[in-house]
Design an enzyme around this catalytic site. Structure first.
Site, PDB file in Angstrom:
ATOM      1  N   ASP A  49       0.845  -1.201   0.000  1.00 12.51           N
ATOM      2  CA  ASP A  49       0.000   0.000   0.000  1.00 12.51           C
ATOM      3  C   ASP A  49       0.878   1.249   0.000  1.00 12.51           C
ATOM      4  O   ASP A  49       1.585   1.531   0.971  1.00 12.51           O
ATOM      5  CB  ASP A  49      -0.874   0.009   1.259  1.00 12.51           C
ATOM      6  CG  ASP A  49      -1.792   1.227   1.301  1.00 12.51           C
ATOM      7  OD1 ASP A  49      -2.908   1.134   0.764  1.00 12.51           O
ATOM      8  OD2 ASP A  49      -1.377   2.278   1.847  1.00 12.51           O
ATOM      9  N   TYR A  54       3.256   9.660  -0.471  1.00 16.90           N
ATOM     10  CA  TYR A  54       4.378   9.057   0.270  1.00 16.90           C
ATOM     11  C   TYR A  54       5.722   9.259  -0.448  1.00 16.90           C
ATOM     12  O   TYR A  54       6.773   9.017   0.134  1.00 16.90           O
ATOM     13  CB  TYR A  54       4.160   7.551   0.498  1.00 16.90           C
ATOM     14  CG  TYR A  54       2.862   7.167   1.183  1.00 16.90           C
ATOM     15  CD1 TYR A  54       2.061   8.115   1.807  1.00 16.90           C
ATOM     16  CD2 TYR A  54       2.424   5.841   1.221  1.00 16.90           C
ATOM     17  CE1 TYR A  54       0.868   7.760   2.422  1.00 16.90           C
ATOM     18  CE2 TYR A  54       1.234   5.482   1.837  1.00 16.90           C
ATOM     19  CZ  TYR A  54       0.450   6.449   2.424  1.00 16.90           C
ATOM     20  OH  TYR A  54      -0.723   6.083   3.025  1.00 16.90           O
TER      21      TYR A  54
HETATM   22  P1  NDP Z   1       0.914   1.376  11.877  1.00 12.25           P
HETATM   23  O1  NDP Z   1      -0.218   1.312  12.824  1.00 12.25           O
HETATM   24  O2  NDP Z   1       1.061   0.321  10.842  1.00 12.25           O
HETATM   25  O3  NDP Z   1       2.215   1.439  12.773  1.00 12.25           O
HETATM   26  C1  NDP Z   1       3.501   1.576  12.231  1.00 12.25           C
HETATM   27  C2  NDP Z   1       4.462   1.842  13.383  1.00 12.25           C
HETATM   28  O4  NDP Z   1       4.490   0.707  14.270  1.00 12.25           O
HETATM   29  C3  NDP Z   1       5.863   2.070  12.921  1.00 12.25           C
HETATM   30  O5  NDP Z   1       6.443   3.020  13.781  1.00 12.25           O
HETATM   31  C4  NDP Z   1       6.537   0.697  13.110  1.00 12.25           C
HETATM   32  O6  NDP Z   1       7.906   0.877  13.387  1.00 12.25           O
HETATM   33  C5  NDP Z   1       5.803   0.161  14.308  1.00 12.25           C
HETATM   34  N1  NDP Z   1       5.637  -1.301  14.278  1.00 12.25           N
HETATM   35  C6  NDP Z   1       5.234  -2.062  13.236  1.00 12.25           C
HETATM   36  N2  NDP Z   1       5.162  -3.358  13.585  1.00 12.25           N
HETATM   37  C7  NDP Z   1       5.535  -3.433  14.878  1.00 12.25           C
HETATM   38  C8  NDP Z   1       5.668  -4.500  15.800  1.00 12.25           C
HETATM   39  N3  NDP Z   1       5.400  -5.755  15.454  1.00 12.25           N
HETATM   40  N4  NDP Z   1       6.086  -4.211  17.070  1.00 12.25           N
HETATM   41  C9  NDP Z   1       6.345  -2.939  17.428  1.00 12.25           C
HETATM   42  N5  NDP Z   1       6.244  -1.887  16.601  1.00 12.25           N
HETATM   43  C10 NDP Z   1       5.835  -2.120  15.334  1.00 12.25           C
HETATM   44  O7  NDP Z   1       0.900   2.832  11.208  1.00 12.25           O
HETATM   45  P2  NDP Z   1       0.865   3.500   9.775  1.00 12.25           P
HETATM   46  O8  NDP Z   1       0.389   4.863   9.983  1.00 12.25           O
HETATM   47  O9  NDP Z   1       2.136   3.313   9.047  1.00 12.25           O
HETATM   48  O10 NDP Z   1      -0.291   2.706   8.982  1.00 12.25           O
HETATM   49  C11 NDP Z   1      -0.066   1.586   8.149  1.00 12.25           C
HETATM   50  C12 NDP Z   1      -0.226   1.945   6.691  1.00 12.25           C
HETATM   51  O11 NDP Z   1      -1.519   2.480   6.431  1.00 12.25           O
HETATM   52  C13 NDP Z   1       0.699   3.068   6.201  1.00 12.25           C
HETATM   53  O12 NDP Z   1       2.036   2.682   6.076  1.00 12.25           O
HETATM   54  C14 NDP Z   1       0.014   3.457   4.932  1.00 12.25           C
HETATM   55  O13 NDP Z   1       0.302   2.530   3.907  1.00 12.25           O
HETATM   56  C15 NDP Z   1      -1.449   3.403   5.345  1.00 12.25           C
HETATM   57  N6  NDP Z   1      -1.960   4.720   5.776  1.00 12.25           N
HETATM   58  C16 NDP Z   1      -2.994   5.269   5.056  1.00 12.25           C
HETATM   59  C17 NDP Z   1      -3.517   6.502   5.401  1.00 12.25           C
HETATM   60  C18 NDP Z   1      -4.640   7.058   4.627  1.00 12.25           C
HETATM   61  O14 NDP Z   1      -4.978   8.231   4.835  1.00 12.25           O
HETATM   62  N7  NDP Z   1      -5.238   6.331   3.736  1.00 12.25           N
HETATM   63  C19 NDP Z   1      -2.977   7.277   6.530  1.00 12.25           C
HETATM   64  C20 NDP Z   1      -1.912   6.605   7.233  1.00 12.25           C
HETATM   65  C21 NDP Z   1      -1.457   5.370   6.877  1.00 12.25           C
HETATM   66  P3  NDP Z   1       9.111   0.365  12.433  1.00 12.25           P
HETATM   67  O15 NDP Z   1       8.779   0.750  11.011  1.00 12.25           O
HETATM   68  O16 NDP Z   1      10.275   1.107  12.990  1.00 12.25           O
HETATM   69  O17 NDP Z   1       9.190  -1.111  12.637  1.00 12.25           O
END
Ligand code: NDP
Length: 275
Positions: A49, A54
């Site tokens: 996604d 981005y």
């Molecule tokens: P998430 O809820 O997926 O959380 C991501 C965060 O959690 C990062 O800091 C990551 O750190 C950490 N993380 C991931 N897995 C673990 C784990 N197993 N244990 C501990 N920490 C963890 O947030 P997002 O906002 O990124 O949402 C996911 C996706 O949704 C986005 O990447 C995007 O593709 C989409 N999105 C869409 C939006 C929209 O308006 N349509 C808005 C926002 C997001 P690290 O990377 O350091 O591991």
């Protein structure tokens, strides 16, 4: 429901989409996005996604090509950003995204936010892209019930999906119910609430009970609630861990315990305030 990482759900137009994928918001173009997409694909993920916003579509496309996984086995979502909305500008934005990704056809194209006065023109362009065969499915993101009602009033193609902020602190029951009635699948963004809900006592106790991490408990809750998820991580261990949710099942009672954690608390903007 016995599922695995490559299991798919049939969208309302018949296209199959994986239940689970990788999100790449705030993942830098170049090496960072390349590495995370590569490790996701190597570990069995089949959906990515991204969004024009981005600024990493090029890296996503390159990583897909370099992965050796057949193009047709990967489901790619991208989105039209707010300042690209409108009929002509959406058609242009789509071409830009398609070129950057290096793909002939995009699997799913979404309106990123419901920009007032614009999103219906944007949708007409999305319908054209769909009818021209440039995209296999079209949908929306961050639409509340009133946005969906407004869109559906004139749409000739129904959105297949609504990607919304959804996690244990924001369960979005009203939007989910409306979407279910209208055959629109719900997809959770920020499913992990960006880590802010891991220390909730209910999540912690379920983590101990099932011997799974808080992230795995939450992602399994999504799956059992018929919600598509796209957790983001740039760390291979977490990428693997997040997808390791197909070997256990939460009880109905435990699902309801998580449902009850709702506080209507957002980490992102309220869609009514996005301009
Ligand atoms: P998430 O809820 O997926 O959380 C991501 C965060 O959690 C990062 O800091 C990551 O750190 C950490 N993380 C991931 N897995 C673990 C784990 N197993 N244990 C501990 N920490 C963890 O947030 P997002 O906002 O990124 O949402 C996911 C996706 O949704 C986005 O990447 C995007 O593709 C989409 N999105 C869409 C939006 C929209 O308006 N349509 C808005 C926002 C997001 P690290 O990377 O350091 O591991």
């Amino acid at each position: 429901m016995s599922l695995s990482l490559d299991s798919t759900v049939k969208l309302n137009n018949g296209v199959e989409m994986p239940w689970f994928g990788l999100g790449v918001y705030k993942v830098e173009d170049g090496k960072e996005v390349h590495t995370s997409v590569q490790s996701a694909l190597q570990n069995g993920y089949r959906a990515i996604d991204t969004a024009s916003f981005y600024q990493n579509e090029e890296g996503v496309g390159q990583a897909i090509k370099a992965s050796g996984v057949p193009r047709d086995d990967i489901f790619v979502t991208t989105k039209v950003w707010n300042d690209e909305q409108g009929y002509e500008s959406t058609l242009e934005a789509f071409e830009n995204s398609r070129k950057k990704l290096g793909l002939d056809v995009i699997d799913l194209y979404l309106i990123h936010w419901p920009i007032k006065g614009k999103f219906k023109d944007t949708w007409r362009a999305m319908e054209k892209l769909y009818n021209d065969g440039k995209v296999r499915a079209i949908g929306v993101s961050n639409f509340k019930v009133h946005h969906l009602e407004e869109l559906l009033a004139d749409a000739t193609v129904k959105p297949v999906i609504n990607q919304i902020e959804l996690h244990p602190r924001l369960t979005q029951e009203d939007v989910r119910e409306f979407c279910q009635k209208n055959e629109i699948l719900v997809e959770a963004w920020s499913p992990l609430m960006r880590g802010k809900v891991f220390d909730d006592p209910v999540i912690e106790s379920l983590s101990k009970k099932y011997n799974k991490s808080p992230a795995q408990i939450i992602l399994r809750w999504d799956l059992q609630s018929n919600i598509v998820t796209i957790p983001k991580s740039v760390h291979e261990e977490r990428i693997k861990q997040n997808a390791d949710i197909f070997d256990f099942e939460l009880s109905q009672e435990d699902i309801e315990q998580i449902d009850a954690l709702n506080r209507d608390e957002r980490v992102g903007p309220d869609p009514d305030n996005m301009s």
